[in-house]
Design an enzyme around this catalytic site. Structure first.
Site, PDB file in Angstrom:
ATOM      1  N   THR A 107       0.816  -1.207   0.000  1.00  0.00           N
ATOM      2  CA  THR A 107       0.000   0.000   0.000  1.00  0.00           C
ATOM      3  C   THR A 107       0.854   1.263   0.000  1.00  0.00           C
ATOM      4  O   THR A 107       1.994   1.249   0.480  1.00  0.00           O
ATOM      5  CB  THR A 107      -0.908  -0.009   1.249  1.00  0.00           C
ATOM      6  OG1 THR A 107      -1.559   1.257   1.361  1.00  0.00           O
ATOM      7  CG2 THR A 107      -0.109  -0.247   2.524  1.00  0.00           C
ATOM      8  N   ASP A 108       0.281   2.348  -0.468  1.00  0.00           N
ATOM      9  CA  ASP A 108       0.987   3.640  -0.411  1.00  0.00           C
ATOM     10  C   ASP A 108       1.082   4.167   1.031  1.00  0.00           C
ATOM     11  O   ASP A 108       1.856   5.087   1.305  1.00  0.00           O
ATOM     12  CB  ASP A 108       0.298   4.680  -1.306  1.00  0.00           C
ATOM     13  CG  ASP A 108      -1.145   4.981  -0.927  1.00  0.00           C
ATOM     14  OD1 ASP A 108      -1.694   4.317  -0.008  1.00  0.00           O
ATOM     15  OD2 ASP A 108      -1.750   5.883  -1.551  1.00  0.00           O
ATOM     16  N   GLU A 109       0.304   3.573   1.955  1.00  0.00           N
ATOM     17  CA  GLU A 109       0.287   4.105   3.328  1.00  0.00           C
ATOM     18  C   GLU A 109       1.622   3.907   4.039  1.00  0.00           C
ATOM     19  O   GLU A 109       1.880   4.545   5.053  1.00  0.00           O
ATOM     20  CB  GLU A 109      -0.848   3.458   4.137  1.00  0.00           C
ATOM     21  CG  GLU A 109      -2.195   3.743   3.522  1.00  0.00           C
ATOM     22  CD  GLU A 109      -3.375   3.464   4.437  1.00  0.00           C
ATOM     23  OE1 GLU A 109      -3.192   3.343   5.653  1.00  0.00           O
ATOM     24  OE2 GLU A 109      -4.489   3.374   3.904  1.00  0.00           O
ATOM     25  N   TYR A 162      -1.837  -0.545  11.030  1.00  0.00           N
ATOM     26  CA  TYR A 162      -1.980  -1.206   9.722  1.00  0.00           C
ATOM     27  C   TYR A 162      -0.784  -0.899   8.833  1.00  0.00           C
ATOM     28  O   TYR A 162      -0.119  -1.802   8.315  1.00  0.00           O
ATOM     29  CB  TYR A 162      -3.281  -0.767   9.031  1.00  0.00           C
ATOM     30  CG  TYR A 162      -3.302  -1.088   7.548  1.00  0.00           C
ATOM     31  CD1 TYR A 162      -3.385  -2.403   7.098  1.00  0.00           C
ATOM     32  CD2 TYR A 162      -3.210  -0.070   6.583  1.00  0.00           C
ATOM     33  CE1 TYR A 162      -3.388  -2.701   5.741  1.00  0.00           C
ATOM     34  CE2 TYR A 162      -3.206  -0.354   5.226  1.00  0.00           C
ATOM     35  CZ  TYR A 162      -3.292  -1.673   4.811  1.00  0.00           C
ATOM     36  OH  TYR A 162      -3.277  -1.964   3.459  1.00  0.00           O
ATOM     37  N   LYS A 214       2.250  -3.301   7.295  1.00  0.00           N
ATOM     38  CA  LYS A 214       2.529  -3.459   5.865  1.00  0.00           C
ATOM     39  C   LYS A 214       3.975  -3.048   5.567  1.00  0.00           C
ATOM     40  O   LYS A 214       4.665  -3.687   4.766  1.00  0.00           O
ATOM     41  CB  LYS A 214       1.555  -2.629   5.011  1.00  0.00           C
ATOM     42  CG  LYS A 214       0.121  -3.106   5.013  1.00  0.00           C
ATOM     43  CD  LYS A 214      -0.095  -4.497   4.452  1.00  0.00           C
ATOM     44  CE  LYS A 214       0.086  -4.574   2.945  1.00  0.00           C
ATOM     45  NZ  LYS A 214      -0.321  -5.915   2.413  1.00  0.00           N
TER      46      LYS A 214
HETATM   47  P1  NAD Z   1      -9.642  -7.381   2.117  1.00  0.00           P
HETATM   48  O1  NAD Z   1      -9.648  -7.133   3.587  1.00  0.00           O
HETATM   49  O2  NAD Z   1     -10.867  -7.129   1.321  1.00  0.00           O
HETATM   50  O3  NAD Z   1      -9.242  -8.917   1.856  1.00  0.00           O
HETATM   51  C1  NAD Z   1      -8.245  -9.582   2.564  1.00  0.00           C
HETATM   52  C2  NAD Z   1      -8.406 -11.090   2.333  1.00  0.00           C
HETATM   53  O4  NAD Z   1      -7.352 -11.770   3.050  1.00  0.00           O
HETATM   54  C3  NAD Z   1      -9.728 -11.668   2.848  1.00  0.00           C
HETATM   55  O5  NAD Z   1     -10.297 -12.508   1.888  1.00  0.00           O
HETATM   56  C4  NAD Z   1      -9.328 -12.444   4.093  1.00  0.00           C
HETATM   57  O6  NAD Z   1     -10.176 -13.549   4.364  1.00  0.00           O
HETATM   58  C5  NAD Z   1      -7.909 -12.881   3.742  1.00  0.00           C
HETATM   59  N1  NAD Z   1      -7.090 -13.154   4.932  1.00  0.00           N
HETATM   60  C6  NAD Z   1      -6.952 -12.341   6.033  1.00  0.00           C
HETATM   61  N2  NAD Z   1      -6.158 -12.936   6.935  1.00  0.00           N
HETATM   62  C7  NAD Z   1      -5.753 -14.119   6.394  1.00  0.00           C
HETATM   63  C8  NAD Z   1      -4.913 -15.175   6.847  1.00  0.00           C
HETATM   64  N3  NAD Z   1      -4.326 -15.119   8.048  1.00  0.00           N
HETATM   65  N4  NAD Z   1      -4.702 -16.227   6.024  1.00  0.00           N
HETATM   66  C9  NAD Z   1      -5.305 -16.294   4.816  1.00  0.00           C
HETATM   67  N5  NAD Z   1      -6.131 -15.343   4.342  1.00  0.00           N
HETATM   68  C10 NAD Z   1      -6.349 -14.260   5.115  1.00  0.00           C
HETATM   69  O7  NAD Z   1      -8.394  -6.583   1.561  1.00  0.00           O
HETATM   70  P2  NAD Z   1      -8.201  -5.803   0.169  1.00  0.00           P
HETATM   71  O8  NAD Z   1      -8.713  -4.435   0.317  1.00  0.00           O
HETATM   72  O9  NAD Z   1      -8.672  -6.659  -0.933  1.00  0.00           O
HETATM   73  O10 NAD Z   1      -6.605  -5.710   0.134  1.00  0.00           O
HETATM   74  C11 NAD Z   1      -5.831  -6.782  -0.405  1.00  0.00           C
HETATM   75  C12 NAD Z   1      -4.355  -6.428  -0.296  1.00  0.00           C
HETATM   76  O11 NAD Z   1      -4.093  -5.228  -0.999  1.00  0.00           O
HETATM   77  C13 NAD Z   1      -3.891  -6.195   1.138  1.00  0.00           C
HETATM   78  O12 NAD Z   1      -2.590  -6.735   1.271  1.00  0.00           O
HETATM   79  C14 NAD Z   1      -3.863  -4.682   1.280  1.00  0.00           C
HETATM   80  O13 NAD Z   1      -2.887  -4.276   2.217  1.00  0.00           O
HETATM   81  C15 NAD Z   1      -3.484  -4.271  -0.133  1.00  0.00           C
HETATM   82  N6  NAD Z   1      -3.973  -2.946  -0.561  1.00  0.00           N
HETATM   83  C16 NAD Z   1      -5.292  -2.609  -0.429  1.00  0.00           C
HETATM   84  C17 NAD Z   1      -5.734  -1.366  -0.894  1.00  0.00           C
HETATM   85  C18 NAD Z   1      -7.184  -0.947  -0.809  1.00  0.00           C
HETATM   86  O14 NAD Z   1      -7.506   0.199  -1.126  1.00  0.00           O
HETATM   87  N7  NAD Z   1      -8.105  -1.819  -0.416  1.00  0.00           N
HETATM   88  C19 NAD Z   1      -4.817  -0.477  -1.468  1.00  0.00           C
HETATM   89  C20 NAD Z   1      -3.478  -0.860  -1.573  1.00  0.00           C
HETATM   90  C21 NAD Z   1      -3.070  -2.097  -1.124  1.00  0.00           C
HETATM   91  O1  TDX Z   2     -16.592   6.107   7.996  1.00  0.00           O
HETATM   92  C1  TDX Z   2     -15.583   6.622   7.475  1.00  0.00           C
HETATM   93  N1  TDX Z   2     -15.505   7.980   7.384  1.00  0.00           N
HETATM   94  C2  TDX Z   2     -14.416   8.630   6.858  1.00  0.00           C
HETATM   95  O2  TDX Z   2     -14.379   9.870   6.793  1.00  0.00           O
HETATM   96  C3  TDX Z   2     -14.479   5.839   6.969  1.00  0.00           C
HETATM   97  C4  TDX Z   2     -14.508   4.343   7.033  1.00  0.00           C
HETATM   98  C5  TDX Z   2     -13.402   6.507   6.422  1.00  0.00           C
HETATM   99  N2  TDX Z   2     -13.345   7.862   6.393  1.00  0.00           N
HETATM  100  C6  TDX Z   2     -12.159   8.540   5.804  1.00  0.00           C
HETATM  101  C7  TDX Z   2     -10.818   8.053   6.312  1.00  0.00           C
HETATM  102  C8  TDX Z   2      -9.911   8.198   5.102  1.00  0.00           C
HETATM  103  O3  TDX Z   2      -9.390   9.512   5.038  1.00  0.00           O
HETATM  104  O4  TDX Z   2     -12.169   8.228   4.401  1.00  0.00           O
HETATM  105  C9  TDX Z   2     -10.840   7.987   3.905  1.00  0.00           C
HETATM  106  C10 TDX Z   2     -10.780   6.581   3.324  1.00  0.00           C
HETATM  107  O5  TDX Z   2     -10.897   5.676   4.412  1.00  0.00           O
HETATM  108  P1  TDX Z   2     -10.830   4.083   4.207  1.00  0.00           P
HETATM  109  O6  TDX Z   2     -11.825   3.694   3.182  1.00  0.00           O
HETATM  110  O7  TDX Z   2     -10.893   3.461   5.569  1.00  0.00           O
HETATM  111  O8  TDX Z   2      -9.383   3.889   3.535  1.00  0.00           O
HETATM  112  P2  TDX Z   2      -7.900   4.327   4.025  1.00  0.00           P
HETATM  113  O9  TDX Z   2      -7.815   4.450   5.488  1.00  0.00           O
HETATM  114  O10 TDX Z   2      -7.484   5.503   3.194  1.00  0.00           O
HETATM  115  O11 TDX Z   2      -7.069   3.006   3.578  1.00  0.00           O
HETATM  116  C11 TDX Z   2      -7.345   2.339   2.327  1.00  0.00           C
HETATM  117  O12 TDX Z   2      -6.389   2.630   1.351  1.00  0.00           O
HETATM  118  C12 TDX Z   2      -5.129   2.028   1.451  1.00  0.00           C
HETATM  119  C13 TDX Z   2      -7.471   0.823   2.518  1.00  0.00           C
HETATM  120  O13 TDX Z   2      -8.398   0.538   3.546  1.00  0.00           O
HETATM  121  C14 TDX Z   2      -6.147   0.191   2.798  1.00  0.00           C
HETATM  122  O14 TDX Z   2      -6.270  -1.238   2.880  1.00  0.00           O
HETATM  123  C15 TDX Z   2      -5.198   0.534   1.697  1.00  0.00           C
HETATM  124  O15 TDX Z   2      -3.934   0.036   1.981  1.00  0.00           O
END
Ligand code: NAD
Ligand code: TDX
Length: 354
Positions: free
Chosen positions: A131-133, A156, A160
């Site tokens: 992630t970019d975080e 988190y 990562k």
């Molecule tokens: P998500 O939470 O939707 O999915 C995570 C999946 O991992 C789930 O299916 C869960 O059951 C599985 N999992 C969790 N713990 C596990 C374990 N111990 N063993 C096996 N499986 C397990 O997450 P996402 O949003 O799809 O993100 C996927 C990946 O991409 C993550 O590594 C996250 O850090 C990264 N990522 C997410 C975002 C975003 O915006 N969502 C952005 C950048 C990077």
């Molecule tokens: O109820 C809410 N109200 C609100 O204002 C929630 C859930 C979020 N927010 C704000 C927090 C953040 O500034 O919105 C923005 C986006 O929040 P999230 O959807 O929780 O995402 P963020 O915290 O930015 O992280 C996401 O992007 C990077 C993903 O959850 C991560 O898994 C990924 O790595």
């Protein structure tokens, strides 16, 4: 034939990656390993579950004995590692699971790959999705590049960042052919409604208050999830071992603007008059602890070296997303019954009352 392990394939991004690989590469064997935590759901993969090149295995990346057995049985050529605890607010509430799965689970996978490949790395690849975080927070100016120093703030992002360091260390120390990508915020179908966009859509549908943290001025760089899956496909096949690629949407938006646009689109698609009425539901609530101000990605490296750029415009992507949630209320009901209610009360009850 390529044998590929995708971890976390029943989650949001993972399900799009599995779907893409199963359809795109009929000659590969795709194994999806997922624990099916609250975030993982096999409903996300109904359309590919019977494909001959696909297999689902339920299991935990924290269980090394299980992983060792799976790797020896399947003899994978490649790993695409997405399994993680992914929600920042949950990590603030309880960091332990993030350390276990994101750090120790990743090290388990690295050990399993190292054991199987045993120094014979020809045609092998370990691809870690990050992630970019990990780069921390930007002020009003500037972009994250691949050279930006790591500076994570939430449990988190710290977990990562730690996993990224371990992946690079296994590349440097043991020669494991690793590659990493760091992506900005994804949105699209199948995202669990704890994240801002699906949570907002659900609350608009149900005419419930929409919680916006602080003043809603924090900025995120949004990317449509299928564009991320396409970048992952490209990096898995053509990225250089040892390299890092940043992926982003070139699409910076303030949270309040995201929420207001969702109100307009959802009202329009629901036929609520006049469109935008749902903005009345917006509530500014207590801010997230340590809330990162702004994320934005410089995508020049992936553009110049692999020719990738996001394809889906913000307007098109959001409309597709809202339409999907409106057409899939069964899915929304299924994933928000039971434990989700407790989570929602715990996170939002006090915030919305004060
Ligand atoms: P998500 O939470 O939707 O999915 C995570 C999946 O991992 C789930 O299916 C869960 O059951 C599985 N999992 C969790 N713990 C596990 C374990 N111990 N063993 C096996 N499986 C397990 O997450 P996402 O949003 O799809 O993100 C996927 C990946 O991409 C993550 O590594 C996250 O850090 C990264 N990522 C997410 C975002 C975003 O915006 N969502 C952005 C950048 C990077
Ligand atoms: O109820 C809410 N109200 C609100 O204002 C929630 C859930 C979020 N927010 C704000 C927090 C953040 O500034 O919105 C923005 C986006 O929040 P999230 O959807 O929780 O995402 P963020 O915290 O930015 O992280 C996401 O992007 C990077 C993903 O959850 C991560 O898994 C990924 O790595």
């Amino acid at each position: 034939m390529k044998k590929i392990l995708i971890t976390g394939g029943a989650g949001f991004i993972g399900s799009h990656v599995v779907r893409r690989f199963v359809r795109q590469y009929p000659g590969y064997r795709i194994v999806n390993l997922d624990k099916l935590t609250y975030a993982g759901n096999l409903l996300n993969l109904r359309d590919v579950e019977n494909a001959p090149n696909y297999r689902f295995v339920r299991g935990d990346i924290n269980d090394f004995a299980f992983l060792k057995d799976l790797f020896l049985r399947e003899r994978f050529d490649g790993v695409i590692h997405l399994a993680a605890e992914s929600h920042v607010d949950r990590s603030i509430d309880n960091p332990d699971a993030f350390v276990r799965t994101n750090v120790l689970g990743t090290v388990n996978l690295l050990n399993a790959a190292r054991m199987l490949w045993n120094g014979n790395y020809e045609g092998k690849r370990f691809y870690h999705i990050s992630t970019d975080e990990v780069y921390g927070a930007l002020g009003n100016e500037g972009l994250f590049t691949e050279q930006t120093p790591y500076d994570p703030h939430s449990p988190y992002s710290a977990s990562k960042a730690a996993s990224d360091h371990f992946v690079r260390a296994y590349g440097d120390t043991y020669g494991l052919p690793v590659v990493i990508s760091n992506c900005s915020n994804n949105y699209g179908p199948y995202q669990f409604p704890e994240k801002l966009i699906p949570l907002t859509i659900r609350n608009i549908i149900r005419r419930q208050p929409i919680p916006v943290y602080g003043r809603g001025e924090n900025v995120r760089d949004w990317l449509y999830v299928e564009d991320h899956a396409q970048a992952i496909d490209l990096i898995f096949h053509r990225g250089q071992a040892g390299e890092t690629y940043n992926i982003g949407g070139n699409n910076e938006q303030r949270n309040i603007d995201v929420v207001e646009k969702l109100c307009e689109i959802t009202d329009e698609l629901l036929g609520r008059q006049p469109a935008g009425t749902s903005k009345e539901l917006i509530r500014f609530v207590r801010d997230r602890a340590g809330h990162d101000w702004r994320y934005a990605i410089d995508t020049s490296k992936i553009k110049q070296t692999l020719g990738w750029a996001p394809r889906t415009s913000w307007d098109e992507g959001l409309r597709k997303t809202v339409r999907w949630y409106l057409e899939n209320t069964d899915w929304l009901e299924a994933v928000t019954s039971g434990a989700y209610r407790d989570y929602y009360d715990k996170m939002y009850k006090n915030r919305l009352q004060s």
